[in-house]
Write an enzyme that holds these catalytic residues in place. Structure first.
Site, PDB file in Angstrom:
ATOM      1  N   LYS A  22       0.867  -1.107  -0.083  1.00 20.37           N
ATOM      2  CA  LYS A  22      -0.288  -0.023  -0.259  1.00 20.37           C
ATOM      3  C   LYS A  22       1.533   0.840  -0.250  1.00 20.37           C
ATOM      4  O   LYS A  22       0.708   2.387  -1.033  1.00 20.37           O
ATOM      5  CB  LYS A  22      -1.016   0.109   1.247  1.00 20.37           C
ATOM      6  CG  LYS A  22      -1.513   1.210   1.380  1.00 20.37           C
ATOM      7  CD  LYS A  22      -2.335   1.575   2.547  1.00 20.37           C
ATOM      8  CE  LYS A  22      -2.497   2.411   3.895  1.00 20.37           C
ATOM      9  NZ  LYS A  22      -1.401   3.189   3.875  1.00 20.37           N
ATOM     10  N   ASN A  23       1.955   1.357   1.373  1.00 24.46           N
ATOM     11  CA  ASN A  23       3.198   2.616   0.660  1.00 24.46           C
ATOM     12  C   ASN A  23       3.220   2.996  -0.156  1.00 24.46           C
ATOM     13  O   ASN A  23       4.212   4.412  -0.228  1.00 24.46           O
ATOM     14  CB  ASN A  23       3.076   2.847   2.549  1.00 24.46           C
ATOM     15  CG  ASN A  23       3.162   2.905   3.721  1.00 24.46           C
ATOM     16  OD1 ASN A  23       1.314   3.108   3.011  1.00 24.46           O
ATOM     17  ND2 ASN A  23       3.123   2.710   4.645  1.00 24.46           N
ATOM     18  N   CYS A 116      -5.179   8.716   8.808  1.00 23.01           N
ATOM     19  CA  CYS A 116      -5.898   7.888  10.059  1.00 23.01           C
ATOM     20  C   CYS A 116      -5.163   9.110  11.492  1.00 23.01           C
ATOM     21  O   CYS A 116      -4.181   9.603  10.992  1.00 23.01           O
ATOM     22  CB  CYS A 116      -4.858   6.674  10.550  1.00 23.01           C
ATOM     23  SG  CYS A 116      -5.629   5.571   9.755  1.00 23.01           S
ATOM     24  N   ARG A 121       0.461  14.732  12.524  1.00 26.07           N
ATOM     25  CA  ARG A 121       0.914  14.632  10.659  1.00 26.07           C
ATOM     26  C   ARG A 121       0.763  16.194  10.313  1.00 26.07           C
ATOM     27  O   ARG A 121       0.797  16.208   9.534  1.00 26.07           O
ATOM     28  CB  ARG A 121      -0.536  13.673  10.406  1.00 26.07           C
ATOM     29  CG  ARG A 121      -0.935  12.533  10.905  1.00 26.07           C
ATOM     30  CD  ARG A 121      -1.152  11.370  10.309  1.00 26.07           C
ATOM     31  NE  ARG A 121      -0.197  10.672   9.757  1.00 26.07           N
ATOM     32  CZ  ARG A 121      -0.216   9.447   8.890  1.00 26.07           C
ATOM     33  NH1 ARG A 121      -2.332   8.988   9.178  1.00 26.07           N
ATOM     34  NH2 ARG A 121       0.471   9.170   7.807  1.00 26.07           N
ATOM     35  N   ASP A 124       4.908  19.550   7.152  1.00 29.17           N
ATOM     36  CA  ASP A 124       6.119  21.381   6.898  1.00 29.17           C
ATOM     37  C   ASP A 124       7.199  20.532   6.429  1.00 29.17           C
ATOM     38  O   ASP A 124       8.058  21.621   5.788  1.00 29.17           O
ATOM     39  CB  ASP A 124       6.222  21.599   9.048  1.00 29.17           C
ATOM     40  CG  ASP A 124       7.256  20.452   9.806  1.00 29.17           C
ATOM     41  OD1 ASP A 124       6.381  19.601   9.843  1.00 29.17           O
ATOM     42  OD2 ASP A 124       7.964  20.651  10.416  1.00 29.17           O
ATOM     43  N   ASP A 304       3.622   0.690  12.730  1.00 34.12           N
ATOM     44  CA  ASP A 304       2.366   0.131  11.704  1.00 34.12           C
ATOM     45  C   ASP A 304       2.503  -0.733  12.279  1.00 34.12           C
ATOM     46  O   ASP A 304       1.246  -1.473  11.980  1.00 34.12           O
ATOM     47  CB  ASP A 304       2.518   0.261  10.304  1.00 34.12           C
ATOM     48  CG  ASP A 304       2.575   1.403   9.722  1.00 34.12           C
ATOM     49  OD1 ASP A 304       2.387   2.539  10.683  1.00 34.12           O
ATOM     50  OD2 ASP A 304       2.716   1.688   8.443  1.00 34.12           O
ATOM     51  N   ILE A 326       7.152   6.731  16.796  1.00 32.96           N
ATOM     52  CA  ILE A 326       6.724   8.237  16.043  1.00 32.96           C
ATOM     53  C   ILE A 326       5.781   8.374  15.826  1.00 32.96           C
ATOM     54  O   ILE A 326       5.672   9.657  15.520  1.00 32.96           O
ATOM     55  CB  ILE A 326       7.116   6.620  14.461  1.00 32.96           C
ATOM     56  CG1 ILE A 326       7.423   5.895  14.138  1.00 32.96           C
ATOM     57  CG2 ILE A 326       6.619   7.603  13.815  1.00 32.96           C
ATOM     58  CD1 ILE A 326       9.243   6.576  14.126  1.00 32.96           C
ATOM     59  N   ARG A 396      -9.270   0.473   3.702  1.00 36.12           N
ATOM     60  CA  ARG A 396      -8.016   1.115   3.384  1.00 36.12           C
ATOM     61  C   ARG A 396      -6.647   0.308   2.886  1.00 36.12           C
ATOM     62  O   ARG A 396      -6.037   0.432   2.123  1.00 36.12           O
ATOM     63  CB  ARG A 396      -8.234   2.613   3.818  1.00 36.12           C
ATOM     64  CG  ARG A 396      -8.826   3.394   3.941  1.00 36.12           C
ATOM     65  CD  ARG A 396      -8.631   4.861   4.225  1.00 36.12           C
ATOM     66  NE  ARG A 396      -7.232   4.910   4.708  1.00 36.12           N
ATOM     67  CZ  ARG A 396      -6.495   5.099   5.232  1.00 36.12           C
ATOM     68  NH1 ARG A 396      -6.597   4.728   6.689  1.00 36.12           N
ATOM     69  NH2 ARG A 396      -4.823   5.915   4.781  1.00 36.12           N
TER      70      ARG A 396
HETATM   71  C1  UD1 Z   1       4.153   7.044   6.234  1.00 32.67           C
HETATM   72  C2  UD1 Z   1       3.664   6.099   6.584  1.00 32.67           C
HETATM   73  C3  UD1 Z   1       2.438   4.956   7.312  1.00 32.67           C
HETATM   74  C4  UD1 Z   1       3.936   4.913   8.530  1.00 32.67           C
HETATM   75  C5  UD1 Z   1       4.868   6.555   8.945  1.00 32.67           C
HETATM   76  C6  UD1 Z   1       5.726   5.753   9.230  1.00 32.67           C
HETATM   77  C7  UD1 Z   1       1.908   6.085   4.426  1.00 32.67           C
HETATM   78  C8  UD1 Z   1       1.445   6.603   3.373  1.00 32.67           C
HETATM   79  N1  UD1 Z   1       1.886   5.781   5.284  1.00 32.67           N
HETATM   80  O1  UD1 Z   1       3.588   8.000   6.962  1.00 32.67           O
HETATM   81  O2  UD1 Z   1       1.800   4.140   7.566  1.00 32.67           O
HETATM   82  O3  UD1 Z   1       3.112   4.891  10.036  1.00 32.67           O
HETATM   83  O4  UD1 Z   1       5.056   6.721   7.525  1.00 32.67           O
HETATM   84  O5  UD1 Z   1       6.812   4.181   9.388  1.00 32.67           O
HETATM   85  O6  UD1 Z   1       3.994   6.286   3.231  1.00 32.67           O
HETATM   86  N2  UD1 Z   1       6.695  14.658  10.646  1.00 32.67           N
HETATM   87  C9  UD1 Z   1       6.801  15.481  10.925  1.00 32.67           C
HETATM   88  N3  UD1 Z   1       6.253  16.616   9.742  1.00 32.67           N
HETATM   89  C10 UD1 Z   1       6.166  16.335   8.293  1.00 32.67           C
HETATM   90  C11 UD1 Z   1       6.761  15.342   8.294  1.00 32.67           C
HETATM   91  C12 UD1 Z   1       6.245  14.081   9.374  1.00 32.67           C
HETATM   92  O7  UD1 Z   1       6.960  16.437  11.868  1.00 32.67           O
HETATM   93  O8  UD1 Z   1       6.461  17.036   6.948  1.00 32.67           O
HETATM   94  C13 UD1 Z   1       6.640  13.609  11.250  1.00 32.67           C
HETATM   95  C14 UD1 Z   1       4.901  13.095  11.586  1.00 32.67           C
HETATM   96  O9  UD1 Z   1       4.330  13.352  12.778  1.00 32.67           O
HETATM   97  C15 UD1 Z   1       5.294  12.042  12.905  1.00 32.67           C
HETATM   98  C16 UD1 Z   1       7.262  11.678  12.327  1.00 32.67           C
HETATM   99  O10 UD1 Z   1       7.430  12.428  11.240  1.00 32.67           O
HETATM  100  O11 UD1 Z   1       5.898  12.031  13.991  1.00 32.67           O
HETATM  101  C17 UD1 Z   1       7.343  10.425  10.534  1.00 32.67           C
HETATM  102  O12 UD1 Z   1       6.098  10.703  10.139  1.00 32.67           O
HETATM  103  P1  UD1 Z   1       6.143  10.129   7.950  1.00 32.67           P
HETATM  104  O13 UD1 Z   1       7.855   9.297   7.838  1.00 32.67           O
HETATM  105  O14 UD1 Z   1       5.964  11.610   7.683  1.00 32.67           O
HETATM  106  O15 UD1 Z   1       5.145   9.158   8.070  1.00 32.67           O
HETATM  107  P2  UD1 Z   1       4.151   9.088   6.697  1.00 32.67           P
HETATM  108  O16 UD1 Z   1       4.771   9.555   5.721  1.00 32.67           O
HETATM  109  O17 UD1 Z   1       3.651  10.346   7.487  1.00 32.67           O
END
Ligand code: UD1
Length: 417
Positions: A22-23, A116, A121, A124, A304, A326, A396
């Site tokens: 999925k990801n 979710c 999330r 930035d 996850d 995380i 999903r």
């Molecule tokens: C992806 C996965 C999700 C998984 C996560 C961590 C997808 C679609 N989803 O989510 O299943 O749980 O990786 O392995 O691939 N953060 C910030 N600022 C940002 C971006 C992230 O502070 O701009 C923080 C988030 O709040 C979180 C951490 O960084 O605490 C990790 O987030 P991130 O790796 O970006 O997760 P996703 O890509 O949303």
């Protein structure tokens, strides 16, 4: 509304074939618009997140053909129009259209993505990356306008090794002028899969899978054929289910190396595993040893799988802990595990689980995708019937979950009420 009903206590045996990740899929579909030619992607999972992204492609006038497990995307007649909130809110990963549209048209207009509720999330880091490449970002409430006269290469250090930011910056940078370096990049296998796809289209990306990714911008991307890697989280979920009630259960079509952290924790627990080249054979055993985990970025223990793994921890002898590093809101499954009979206390970001405790079927809620997977795992070993609501979350991310589990002996159904 859909509800899932599971009659627990059955031993599961046979083979479960794992679908495409999925990801990776949710990034590959938006990435496909970066060419003006046809992209064929196979091993696409038939999940509602895929449907939601195809709806966005249709809105953008992209030609989409879907056959079983494959998709042909042709953006020849595409129009870069605003992506409305009703489309973007269906899944978090709709934000990959920001990077892809910016990379292709130097402009993206869309609403803040949904997904979710497992934490704040923010995006930035994505936006800072776009700005470093020369874009300006304007936001009005939750509508974002990201545009640039020209995108140029940049050195970008990510404060957090974010999966989403790494991929989104890659999407924006592949056609930028000059060289981009992403430092402290995330290393998840899905990122490698997306980089391979872009390279197959003619991009010049090196270092994906390490913490430094280098992207030499190119002017043109061409048609390509690509395959999605197996879903390591779906695989991990069914391996955990196998350790709970397999007799034995074969989880097939996987890349076991992607699951090293889970597999070594299961070995520490005393679970008997046979690890093949592309499968894992797993059975339930009594006397599982209490085992603690702490989530971390890849190759650490995946956040996850923290929620389904908690179910296994309820069946271990003694005190196990699960520390979430995380996401700040990823314990919403715990009250429902308690309702089923688990002994769990959450303090700060750690759940302390005392086992083994018998689980007894009741009504529970799938509060998010992986919490839903935890509910399914728990219901499969609970005595009597468990009813799970908010099943949409589960659908999903888990292709044909009812069929896959029914085929190995589970009593599970989904009803529309
Ligand atoms: C992806 C996965 C999700 C998984 C996560 C961590 C997808 C679609 N989803 O989510 O299943 O749980 O990786 O392995 O691939 N953060 C910030 N600022 C940002 C971006 C992230 O502070 O701009 C923080 C988030 O709040 C979180 C951490 O960084 O605490 C990790 O987030 P991130 O790796 O970006 O997760 P996703 O890509 O949303």
């Amino acid at each position: 509304m859909k509800i899932m009903e599971i009659e627990g206590g059955k031993e599961l045996s046979g083979t479960i074939r794992i679908s495409g990740a999925k990801n990776a899929t949710v990034a590959l579909i938006p990435a496909a618009i970066l060419t003006d030619e046809e992209a064929t992607i196979c091993n696409i999972p038939e999940i509602t997140d895929t449907d939601a992204l195809c709806d966005i492609l249709n809105e953008l006038n992209v030609n989409v053909k879907r056959a079983s497990e494959s998709i042909i995307i042709n953006p020849k007649n595409m129009q870069n129009i605003e992506i409305k909130e009703e489309f973007s809110k269906k899944l978090r990963a709709s934000y990959y259209f920001m990077g892809a549209l910016l990379g292709k048209y130097k402009k993206a207009v869309m609403y803040f993505p949904g997904g979710c509720s497992i934490g704040a999330r923010p995006i930035d880091l994505h936006l800072k990356g776009f700005e470093a490449l020369g874009a300006t970002v304007k936001s009005d409430k939750n509508k974002y306008i990201v545009e640039a006269k020209e995108l140029h290469g940049a050195n970008i250090y990510l404060d957090i090794a974010s999966v989403g930011a790494t991929i989104n910056i890659m999407l924006a940078a592949v056609k930028a002028k000059g060289k981009t370096i992403i430092d402290n990049a995330a290393k998840e296998p899905e990122i490698v899969n997306v980089a391979t796809f872009l390279n197959n289209m003619g991009a010049k990306i090196t270092g994906a899978g390490t913490s430094t990714i280098k992207i030499e911008g190119v002017d043109y991307l061409h048609q390509c054929f690509h395959e999605v890697i197996p879903d390591r989280i779906e695989a991990g979920t069914y391996i955990i289910i196998g350790a709970l009630c397999g007799n034995p259960l074969k989880i097939d079509n996987i890349i076991p190396e992607h699951l090293d952290s889970l597999l070594s924790k299961l070995e520490e627990m005393g679970v008997d595993l046979e690890i093949g080249q592309d499968y894992v054979l797993v059975s339930n055993q009594n006397n599982k040893k209490a085992t603690s985990i702490k989530t971390a970025v890849y190759p650490g223990f995946p956040t996850d799988l923290q929620q389904p793994f908690a179910v296994l921890q309820t069946q271990c002898n003694g005190k196990s802990k699960a520390t979430e590093t995380i996401w700040e809101n990823r314990f919403m499954h715990i009250p429902y595990l308690r309702d089923l009979g688990a002994d769990i206390v959450v303090k700060n970001q750690t759940a302390t689980i005392i086992g083994p405790t018998p689980l007894i079927g009741t009504s529970v809620v799938a509060t998010d995708l992986r919490a839903g997977a935890a509910m399914v795992a728990a219901a499969l070993i609970a005595t009597g019937k468990t009813t799970i609501t908010n099943v949409e979350h589960i659908l999903r991310g888990y292709e044909n979950i009812v069929e896959k589990l029914t085929n190995v002996g589970a009593k599970i159904s989904i009803k529309e009420i």
